[in-house]
Design a protein around this motif. Structure first.
Motif, PDB file in Angstrom:
ATOM      1  N   GLN A  54       0.830  -1.196   0.000  1.00  0.00           N
ATOM      2  CA  GLN A  54       0.000   0.000   0.000  1.00  0.00           C
ATOM      3  C   GLN A  54       0.871   1.255   0.000  1.00  0.00           C
ATOM      4  N   GLY A  55       1.983   1.223   0.736  1.00  0.00           N
ATOM      5  CA  GLY A  55       2.893   2.352   0.732  1.00  0.00           C
ATOM      6  C   GLY A  55       3.504   2.586  -0.637  1.00  0.00           C
ATOM      7  N   ASN A  56       3.781   1.518  -1.382  1.00  0.00           N
ATOM      8  CA  ASN A  56       4.312   1.679  -2.735  1.00  0.00           C
ATOM      9  C   ASN A  56       3.368   2.513  -3.596  1.00  0.00           C
ATOM     10  N   ARG A  57       2.083   2.183  -3.545  1.00  0.00           N
ATOM     11  CA  ARG A  57       1.116   2.925  -4.357  1.00  0.00           C
ATOM     12  C   ARG A  57       0.967   4.362  -3.855  1.00  0.00           C
ATOM     13  N   THR A  58       0.927   4.542  -2.539  1.00  0.00           N
ATOM     14  CA  THR A  58       0.814   5.890  -1.974  1.00  0.00           C
ATOM     15  C   THR A  58       1.968   6.777  -2.413  1.00  0.00           C
ATOM     16  N   CYS A  59       3.162   6.199  -2.479  1.00  0.00           N
ATOM     17  CA  CYS A  59       4.376   6.984  -2.751  1.00  0.00           C
ATOM     18  C   CYS A  59       4.755   7.029  -4.215  1.00  0.00           C
ATOM     19  N   GLY A  60       3.848   6.607  -5.104  1.00  0.00           N
ATOM     20  CA  GLY A  60       4.042   6.892  -6.511  1.00  0.00           C
ATOM     21  C   GLY A  60       4.177   5.739  -7.460  1.00  0.00           C
ATOM     22  N   ILE A  61       4.154   4.490  -6.989  1.00  0.00           N
ATOM     23  CA  ILE A  61       4.245   3.363  -7.914  1.00  0.00           C
ATOM     24  C   ILE A  61       2.854   3.129  -8.496  1.00  0.00           C
ATOM     25  N   ASP A  62       2.645   3.663  -9.672  1.00  0.00           N
ATOM     26  CA  ASP A  62       1.332   3.616 -10.300  1.00  0.00           C
ATOM     27  C   ASP A  62       1.523   3.835 -11.790  1.00  0.00           C
ATOM     28  N   HIS A  63       1.115   2.870 -12.596  1.00  0.00           N
ATOM     29  CA  HIS A  63       1.260   3.032 -14.050  1.00  0.00           C
ATOM     30  C   HIS A  63       0.178   3.943 -14.621  1.00  0.00           C
ATOM     31  N   ARG A  64      -0.822   4.274 -13.804  1.00  0.00           N
ATOM     32  CA  ARG A  64      -1.858   5.230 -14.212  1.00  0.00           C
ATOM     33  C   ARG A  64      -1.923   6.350 -13.166  1.00  0.00           C
ATOM     34  N   PRO A  65      -0.876   7.154 -13.054  1.00  0.00           N
ATOM     35  CA  PRO A  65      -0.797   8.129 -11.968  1.00  0.00           C
ATOM     36  C   PRO A  65      -1.824   9.248 -12.127  1.00  0.00           C
ATOM     37  N   PRO A  66      -2.403   9.706 -11.019  1.00  0.00           N
ATOM     38  CA  PRO A  66      -3.334  10.838 -11.095  1.00  0.00           C
ATOM     39  C   PRO A  66      -2.599  12.129 -11.438  1.00  0.00           C
ATOM     40  N   SER A  67      -3.287  13.012 -12.117  1.00  0.00           N
ATOM     41  CA  SER A  67      -2.640  14.235 -12.605  1.00  0.00           C
ATOM     42  C   SER A  67      -2.208  15.148 -11.473  1.00  0.00           C
ATOM     43  N   ASP A  68      -2.959  15.192 -10.371  1.00  0.00           N
ATOM     44  CA  ASP A  68      -2.569  16.085  -9.275  1.00  0.00           C
ATOM     45  C   ASP A  68      -1.266  15.633  -8.631  1.00  0.00           C
ATOM     46  N   PHE A  69      -1.032  14.314  -8.584  1.00  0.00           N
ATOM     47  CA  PHE A  69       0.247  13.824  -8.072  1.00  0.00           C
ATOM     48  C   PHE A  69       1.394  14.243  -8.994  1.00  0.00           C
ATOM     49  N   LEU A  70       1.215  14.070 -10.301  1.00  0.00           N
ATOM     50  CA  LEU A  70       2.263  14.440 -11.247  1.00  0.00           C
ATOM     51  C   LEU A  70       2.529  15.943 -11.224  1.00  0.00           C
ATOM     52  N   ASP A  71       1.487  16.729 -11.074  1.00  0.00           N
ATOM     53  CA  ASP A  71       1.668  18.183 -11.006  1.00  0.00           C
ATOM     54  C   ASP A  71       2.522  18.564  -9.797  1.00  0.00           C
ATOM     55  N   ALA A  72       2.229  17.945  -8.652  1.00  0.00           N
ATOM     56  CA  ALA A  72       3.004  18.235  -7.438  1.00  0.00           C
ATOM     57  C   ALA A  72       4.440  17.761  -7.586  1.00  0.00           C
ATOM     58  N   LEU A  73       4.632  16.589  -8.183  1.00  0.00           N
ATOM     59  CA  LEU A  73       5.981  16.057  -8.388  1.00  0.00           C
ATOM     60  C   LEU A  73       6.797  16.991  -9.270  1.00  0.00           C
ATOM     61  N   ASP A  74       6.179  17.463 -10.334  1.00  0.00           N
ATOM     62  CA  ASP A  74       6.881  18.387 -11.237  1.00  0.00           C
ATOM     63  C   ASP A  74       7.283  19.665 -10.511  1.00  0.00           C
ATOM     64  N   GLU A  75       6.350  20.220  -9.758  1.00  0.00           N
ATOM     65  CA  GLU A  75       6.594  21.503  -9.108  1.00  0.00           C
ATOM     66  C   GLU A  75       7.679  21.390  -8.042  1.00  0.00           C
TER      67      GLU A  75
END
Length: 783
Positions: free
Chosen positions: A436-457
């Protein structure tokens, strides 16, 4: 017709078999012969203690093993058990342990070492003939190794050269999407975050993981219905529930510490209903190991009040029958529904109500394998209490209609407002320690856009937005040479994945495979044209970096996050932490990266500070994770705040699937034996199902055996029938009569994974149908 690598008479010496995975036969501590024991006794207790003692003796850790046990799941400088994801005791219980956790830890702590001398003595072709047990029995990997095609051997390689090989190969690809990066559930949160950051800065979302094969259905249904991919319950809710409904779970093997919770619930008067095609030992009684008086007097405690045996795949029909009984009652007594909750917090109720009312009782009975009277009794239990938790595991999710079944669980909870209050809600049982921690911390082949936006910023990268490949997609892409590099952070991919022969061929089709591991396993031998074995620290071991000893965090199945510190010296100075290995590969791949990879590895607090800025619920991460027993990630759905399009919890209306097999066929569900953790098999015994020294078996209902003219222990052949018309077979298995629902059969993974074709996956969740295979069973000719 494919010929299985697992052909052969149980107990025979090992034969080569087909290319791919070698057979399991007699290995170290594996005497010939087999038997079945009728009286399996209560789960845990002295049987577990004897089993643990044997494992500790075999690993040669009579002192360090027991000492390590006292540190497991302990808040003061202890380490988290690398086994299941069941939450730690919230009151600081010092012996919050289980049989499989102890085996897992002592297995990791073995004094045996696998280094250059071992690899110099054995070719890969030779090792392919070894049983999987014998491979892991060689001990801990202690230095990085690279495959030498000229000699067919692994040879030593320095860490800088290993990283350079990874970086050079990845940079030479035509596209970042020609690489895939797999994650098993043991990877800690900090390494997980660095791993996905590297992969996304490289330019792909090809991040397949073990969730793709296990709980993808749960996440998709929960996200759609409640706006969260996780359950809403914590361990305190389990202690407050009036009714626990446990579906598709064998707690004694999958989440053994759950037995303590079930025993406590029964003592305080809670009802516990187990729904499963098999009646497992964990659904009957247990002796809790840390209750010394009970151990001394052999006093067991019930862990269930009712067992309901559905056919494989029949859970949705059963749940719909329960809902139908409730709605029928509501016509005379509207109070059995939480009308206020439904009106204020849900959407889609009317459509769902009409669908359920139209369901035919005879069809619900046929598709579930449960009588109408028993379904109504389950409904009566549910209506008689105020607070209900429904928990489930892979027996529900690894089905063609797994997403719809989880939706039906949520529908049932919504009917009576059993979400967002104490002692009630959905509570999936995760299998791996940090999946569950893997998915919470970004292991996702279909990542949500808000997560990617935060990661980029926060991290200053430009993460790709296109969806990546999951597990099935990755295997197919390797077969088609669309993926040429495969990196695995832990696990034993070739044995965990479906269609063993196809998965083997896929891995061998790549330019480079990289396995980050603690012990030798089959996936090191089924590799690309180039291959690396990169040995890492185990969770029991001290992780010392430039600023001192480091702790890593994990998230359990109920969203609790806490630190874990290793307590023993690593078996080799050549070992590196998972964070260090990820950073080394990232630096070599991205020489112009502005990400401070070395700086991160020097002090994991720096990683956590960055995570706190990217991940919702991780604010003030470094302080909160050091509090006693850590912290719980905020769950909006628990507060009845639903992040769905409607802003409400969604009832889901799905058609009832037809799960009945064609005439003459049966439905196969694969499972673990008790003396097994995922693909690691400690012995050929299955104590809680009464089997000794046998794994090549099939559990069958006596009625199904009689129809085929089979007697106990007859030799049989099993053939699966895939959607695409292909068949796959295993030969010379033993049939065992067992208390399983008619029309359903069960056997062990990973041996039977070969029967699940790559096209046999759910179109709802993309999960392989490990627990829903159509098979025919025939007597072995000439046996």
């Amino acid at each position: 017709m494919q010929r299985s690598d697992f052909e052969g008479r149980p107990g025979d010496d090992l034969g080569r078999g087909a290319p791919g995975v070698a057979a399991r036969g007699r290995g170290p501590n594996r005497p010939g012969g087999f038997s079945q024991v009728d009286d399996v006794g209560p789960s845990a207790g002295w049987g577990a203690a004897r089993s643990v003692t044997r494992v500790i003796a075999r690993t040669g850790e009579p002192v360090r093993g027991p000492l390590a046990i006292t540190k497991m799941n302990h808040e003061n400088g202890g380490f988290d058990c690398p086994g299941c994801a069941w939450p730690d005791d919230r009151k600081g219980l010092h012996l919050d342990i289980c049989e499989n956790g102890i085996k897992h830890v002592t297995w990791e702590m073995t004094r045996k070492k696998t280094g250059r001398e071992f690899f110099a003595a054995h070719t890969v072709t030779e090792l392919l003939d070894w049983p999987d047990y014998a491979l892991e029995e060689q001990g801990r990997l202690i230095e990085p190794m690279a495959y030498d095609e000229a000699t067919d051997m692994y040879v030593p390689i320095s860490w800088p050269d290993a990283f350079a090989l990874v970086g050079q190969t990845l940079r030479g690809l035509d596209s970042p999407d020609q690489a895939a990066f797999y994650t098993s559930g043991r990877l800690n949160n900090e390494a997980t975050f660095l791993y996905q950051l590297w992969v996304r800065e490289f330019g792909t979302n090809n991040l397949p993981d073990c969730s793709n094969m296990c709980h993808e259905a749960s996440g998709r249904a929960l996200q759609a219905a409640l706006g969260t991919g996780k359950g809403t319950c914590d361990i305190n809710d389990w202690d407050a529930a009036d009714l626990l409904i446990v579906m598709g779970v064998n707690a004694a093997s999958n989440a053994p510490r759950m037995l303590t919770t079930l025993a406590k619930a029964h003592r305080r008067g809670a009802q516990i209903i187990h729904i499963n095609p098999l009646i497992e030992a964990a659904a009957r009684r247990t002796i809790v190991p840390h209750e010394f008086a009970a151990m001394a007097t052999f006093r067991s405690t019930p862990t269930g009040s009712r067992n309901v045996q559905v056919v494989v795949g029949g859970d949705l029909a059963l749940l719909r029958g329960v809902a139908k009984a409730i709605l029928e009652r509501a016509e005379k007594d509207p109070a059995v529904l939480d009308v206020d909750f439904i009106e204020r917090h849900t959407s889609g109720f009317t459509s769902y109500r009409d669908l359920v009312r139209a369901a035919d009782w005879s069809e619900l009975v046929r598709q579930s394998g449960v009588s109408e009277s028993e379904i109504r009794e389950v409904a009566a239990c549910y209506m008689a209490v105020d607070r209900t938790i429904i928990s489930w595991c892979l027996g529900v999710t690894q089905q063609d209609h797994g997403v719809d079944t989880v939706h039906e669980i949520l529908n049932l909870l919504l009917l009576r407002g059993n979400i967002g209050r104490e002692g009630a809600g959905p509570s999936p049982v995760r299998g791996h320690s940090n999946v569950q921690g893997n998915r919470t911390c970004g292991i996702d082949h279909r990542p949500p856009s808000d997560f990617l936006d935060a990661l980029d910023e926060v991290c200053g990268i430009s993460a790709p937005r296109e969806h990546g490949l999951d597990t099935i997609g990755t295997i197919k892409a390797m077969l088609d040479e669309r993926v040429k590099v495969f990196v695995a952070m832990g696990g034993n991919f070739v044995l965990a994945a479906p269609d063993t022969d196809a998965t083997s061929a896929a891995l061998r089709n790549t330019e480079l495979t990289v396995q980050v591991s603690t012990k030798l396993n089959r996936s090191h031998l089924v590799h690309g044209r180039k291959a690396l074995i990169l040995p890492c620290l185990g969770r029991t071991e001290k992780d010392t970096q430039a600023t001192g000893e480091q702790g890593v965090s994990v998230e359990d199945a109920m969203s609790e996050v806490h630190l874990s510190y290793g307590m023993r010296k690593p078996p080799s100075e050549m070992l590196r932490s998972e964070c260090s290995i990820v950073a080394g590969m990232a630096q070599a791949t991205l020489p112009d990266s502005k990400t401070p990879w070395v700086w991160y590895v020097e002090d994991y607090d720096r990683i956590r500070d960055t995570m706190a800025r990217v991940l919702p619920g991780f604010e003030d991460f470094n302080r909160r994770v050091r509090e006693a027993r850590g912290f719980r990630i905020t769950q909006p759905a628990r507060e009845r705040e639903f992040h769905t399009e409607s802003g409400r919890a969604e009832f889901h209306s799905s058609e009832l699937p037809d799960v009945m097999p064609p005439q003459g066929m049966l439905v196969l569900s694969t499972m673990r034996s008790h003396d097994q953790w995922n693909t690691t098999v400690y012995s050929d015994d299955d104590r809680y199902r009464g089997v000794k020294n046998l794994r090549t078996l099939l559990f069958m209902n006596r009625k199904d055996m009689d129809e085929r003219g089979l007697a106990e222990f007859d030799l049989i052949d099993i053939t699966s029938h895939a959607r695409d018309g292909s068949t796959r077979s295993v030969y010379g298995y033993r049939v065992i009569a067992y208390g399983i629902s008619p029309g359903s059969v069960a056997g062990y993974m990973p041996e039977l994974n070969i029967l699940c074709g790559l096209d046999d996956y759910s179109r709802q969740s993309d999960q392989p149908l490990m627990k829903h295979q159509l098979v025919t069973v025939t007597r072995s000719p000439g046996r």
